[in-house]
Design an enzyme around this catalytic site. Structure first.
Site, PDB file in Angstrom:
ATOM      1  N   HIS A  43       0.809  -1.224   0.000  1.00  0.00           N
ATOM      2  CA  HIS A  43       0.000   0.000   0.000  1.00  0.00           C
ATOM      3  C   HIS A  43       0.839   1.269   0.000  1.00  0.00           C
ATOM      4  O   HIS A  43       0.297   2.362  -0.127  1.00  0.00           O
ATOM      5  CB  HIS A  43      -0.950   0.016   1.204  1.00  0.00           C
ATOM      6  N   GLU A 140      -5.689 -11.843   7.603  1.00  0.00           N
ATOM      7  CA  GLU A 140      -6.584 -10.704   7.342  1.00  0.00           C
ATOM      8  C   GLU A 140      -7.754 -11.081   6.447  1.00  0.00           C
ATOM      9  O   GLU A 140      -8.402 -10.202   5.871  1.00  0.00           O
ATOM     10  CB  GLU A 140      -5.790  -9.516   6.777  1.00  0.00           C
ATOM     11  N   ASP A 166      -8.417  -5.031   7.120  1.00  0.00           N
ATOM     12  CA  ASP A 166      -9.015  -5.916   6.115  1.00  0.00           C
ATOM     13  C   ASP A 166      -9.947  -6.925   6.784  1.00  0.00           C
ATOM     14  O   ASP A 166     -11.038  -7.197   6.262  1.00  0.00           O
ATOM     15  CB  ASP A 166      -7.922  -6.627   5.304  1.00  0.00           C
TER      16      ASP A 166
HETATM   17  C1  3PY Z   1      -4.830  -4.348   7.519  1.00  0.00           C
HETATM   18  O1  3PY Z   1      -5.214  -3.916   8.612  1.00  0.00           O
HETATM   19  O2  3PY Z   1      -5.554  -4.920   6.711  1.00  0.00           O
HETATM   20  C2  3PY Z   1      -3.446  -4.170   7.148  1.00  0.00           C
HETATM   21  O3  3PY Z   1      -3.036  -4.670   6.131  1.00  0.00           O
HETATM   22  C3  3PY Z   1      -2.586  -3.340   8.036  1.00  0.00           C
HETATM   23  O4  3PY Z   1      -1.371  -3.063   7.485  1.00  0.00           O
HETATM   24 MG    MG Z   2      -4.464  -5.482   4.852  1.00  0.00          MG
END
Ligand code: 3PY
Ligand code: MG
Length: 259
Positions: A43, A140, A166
Site C-alpha cells: 500500500h 486478514e 481488512d
Molecule cells: C490491515 O489492517 O488490513 C493491514 O493490512 C494493516 O497493514
Molecule cells: Mg491489509
C-alpha cells in the site's frame, strides 16, 4: 539468530511503517529507535526499483527491516530477500497451501525453493540466510481465520501479522470502528491463542494509543505504531496549529498597540 527475533525478546516490540519512497525519510525512521521497520510495497508508494535504497537507509542504524510484499507470489518474496530484507510480511494469505508456498520461497534448498542470487554484501551463506529470514503471513481474511490451525502448522512460519482493517472490512466493520470493535478484537484474541500453542509471536498495526493497548492486552507482542506518511502529515498539521496561535497572538498584540 534473526535480528528481528532478537528485538522481539524485549516484548512488546514497537516498529514503524515506511510508505514513502524517500531514502532520507527511511533513514530518519531507522535512526529514531524503533525496534523494527516495515517497508510497504503493498500500500506504500514503494516501487521495486527503489526498494534496495529504502532497505539500506532504514537499516543504516542496525534496525531490522521487513518487507511487506504486494501479494503472496514467490518471486516478489525472493526479490525482497535478495535486496536485503530481514524478512517478509505476506498479505492476503488464506490457506495452508499459500502459506507453505510463501514459506518455501523464503528459504534455500533443502528447506525451501528460494533461488540463489545474493546481491547485498554480507548476505551470508545458505544456512545463515535460512536461519536469519523471518516469514510472517498476514491473517486478514475470514478464510485465514477458518484455517488458522493449518496455517500455523506450516514449517517456517516465524510470526503472524494481523491485518485488523481488512479483517474488519470482511466482517462488515468500517475502518473507523475497527480499533474498538468487539468482533475484530475477539478474532485477535483467537489468533493469539492458536499461535501461542506453537510459540509463534503475533504482530499487528495500531491506529493510536487506545488501539495499541487493546491489541497488547490480547497478547499481540509486536506492533507498528505509525507510518512516515502519517508522521509527516501529523507534524505538518501540528506546526500549522502553532502558526494559527502565533497569528492570533500577533494580531492581539497589534490591536493592543492600536488601542
Ligand atoms: C490491515 O489492517 O488490513 C493491514 O493490512 C494493516 O497493514
Ligand atoms: Mg491489509
Amino acid at each position: 539468530m534473526n535480528p528481528f527475533l532478537d528485538r522481539l525478546s524485549a516484548s512488546p516490540a514497537f516498529g514503524g511503517w515506511i510508505m514513502l519512497e524517500s531514502a532520507l525519510g527511511a533513514e530518519h525512521m531507522g535512526r529514531s529507535g524503533y525496534d523494527f521497520l516495515v517497508v510497504d510495497s503493498q500500500h506504500g508508494e514503494v516501487s521495486s526499483s527503489r526498494m534496495l535504497q529504502l532497505f539500506q537507509a532504514a537499516g543504516a542504524a542496525g534496525t531490522p527491516v521487513i518487507s511487506r510484499v504486494i501479494s503472496p507470489e514467490p518471486y516478489l518474496i525472493m526479490r525482497s530477500l535478495d535486496m536485503g530484507a530481514d524478512g517478509v510480511i505476506v498479505p492476503m494469505i488464506s490457506t495452508m497451501q499459500q502459506t507453505a508456498e510463501a514459506a518455501a520461497a523464503c528459504r534455500y534448498a533443502p528447506d525451501g525453493t528460494r533461488s540463489y542470487g545474493p546481491v547485498r554484501p554480507g548476505a551470508g551463506g545458505v544456512e545463515q540466510a535460512n536461519r536469519r529470514v523471518m516469514f510472517m503471513p498476514m491473517i486478514e481474511t475470514l478464510e485465514a481465520l477458518d484455517n488458522l490451525e493449518e496455517i500455523t502448522a506450516v514449517d517456517g512460519v516465524d510470526a503472524l501479522f494481523i491485518g485488523p482493517f481488512d479483517l474488519g472490512l470482511l466482517m462488515g466493520i468500517s475502518p473507523g470502528e475497527v480499533p474498538r470493535d468487539s468482533q475484530v478484537l475477539a478474532a485477535v484474541e483467537r489468533i493469539v491463542a492458536v499461535a501461542s500453542k506453537r510459540n509463534i509471536p503475533v504482530g499487528s498495526v495500531a491506529a493510536g494509543e487506545e488501539h495499541a493497548r487493546a491489541l497488547l492486552e490480547r497478547g499481540v507482542s509486536f506492533l507498528s505504531l505509525g507510518s512516515d506518511s502519517t508522521f509527516v502529515q501529523q507534524g505538518a498539521t501540528a506546526r500549522l496549529a502553532l502558526a494559527g496561535r502565533l497569528r492570533s497572538q500577533q494580531s492581539a498584540l497589534m490591536e493592543g498597540q492600536v488601542a
